[in-house]
Design an enzyme around this catalytic site. Structure first.
Site, PDB file in Angstrom:
ATOM      1  N   GLU A 265      46.990  29.685  28.428  1.00  0.00           N
ATOM      2  CA  GLU A 265      48.204  29.022  28.909  1.00  0.00           C
ATOM      3  C   GLU A 265      49.098  29.994  29.669  1.00  0.00           C
ATOM      4  O   GLU A 265      49.639  29.658  30.732  1.00  0.00           O
ATOM      5  CB  GLU A 265      48.985  28.415  27.732  1.00  0.00           C
ATOM      6  CG  GLU A 265      48.228  27.343  26.979  1.00  0.00           C
ATOM      7  CD  GLU A 265      47.428  27.860  25.790  1.00  0.00           C
ATOM      8  OE1 GLU A 265      47.172  27.061  24.877  1.00  0.00           O
ATOM      9  OE2 GLU A 265      47.055  29.058  25.766  1.00  0.00           O
TER      10      GLU A 265
ATOM     11  N   HIS B 220      46.694  34.892  26.941  1.00  0.00           N
ATOM     12  CA  HIS B 220      46.163  33.616  26.488  1.00  0.00           C
ATOM     13  C   HIS B 220      46.003  32.698  27.698  1.00  0.00           C
ATOM     14  O   HIS B 220      46.663  32.883  28.732  1.00  0.00           O
ATOM     15  CB  HIS B 220      47.092  32.970  25.472  1.00  0.00           C
ATOM     16  CG  HIS B 220      47.121  33.674  24.151  1.00  0.00           C
ATOM     17  ND1 HIS B 220      47.552  33.055  22.997  1.00  0.00           N
ATOM     18  CD2 HIS B 220      46.778  34.939  23.788  1.00  0.00           C
ATOM     19  CE1 HIS B 220      47.470  33.902  21.981  1.00  0.00           C
ATOM     20  NE2 HIS B 220      47.002  35.059  22.449  1.00  0.00           N
TER      21      HIS B 220
END
Length: 157
Positions: A56, A54
């Site tokens: 992040e 992802h």
């Protein structure tokens, strides 16, 4: 720390560019320390065949690599969407000091990225979870923790 809209716009631009140039997910993240961009990340789940890739998490990995540390004390993260449970946990573990997000989890769900079931799964007793979950060899497993607790040269985190 005060939010800087320019960093949020950078995360949003990364997310949009990721969709248009690589067919990756519409998520981007920027990690900032003292007003300077340290690292960025985009959703690379399908590109890397990695469900943990992802935006992040990718930004956290890069920031930690560049700073040679596993803690991002003094950093803030700007992410194009409210972090999912995995990303939220990673942000907390990394010790970022602020989270700024653009889209909400509800916005993500409308676009086909609904993670609400994860919040429900975590609250369920192990035996009631969708993926069968059970404890195995607890007496053997505790040895690792006991060994850790006895180690005087460990690096706590």
């Amino acid at each position: 720390m005060q939010a800087n809209p320019a960093f949020m716009q950078m995360a949003i631009d990364l997310a949009t560019k990721n969709v248009t140039t690589s067919a990756g997910g519409p998520f981007g993240a920027v990690i900032v320390r003292a007003g300077k961009v340290i690292a960025t990340g985009v959703n690379s789940v399908t590109a890397n065949n990695d469900p943990t890739a992802h935006a992040e998490v990718m930004a956290i990995r890069e920031a930690c690599r560049l700073l040679s540390t596993f803690q991002l004390t003094g950093c803030e993260i700007y992410t194009s969407c409210e972090p999912c449970p995995m990303c939220l946990a990673a942000i907390y573990w990394s010790r970022c000091e602020a989270i700024y997000f653009g889209n909400t989890a509800a916005d993500a769900a409308k676009a086909g990225f609904d993670d609400s079931f994860l919040y429900h799964e975590v609250k369920k007793p192990h035996a009631e979870r969708t993926i069968p979950t059970s404890r195995l060899l607890p007496q053997q497993a505790i040895v690792s923790f006991n060994t850790w607790c006895e180690l005087t040269e460990r690096i706590d985190y």
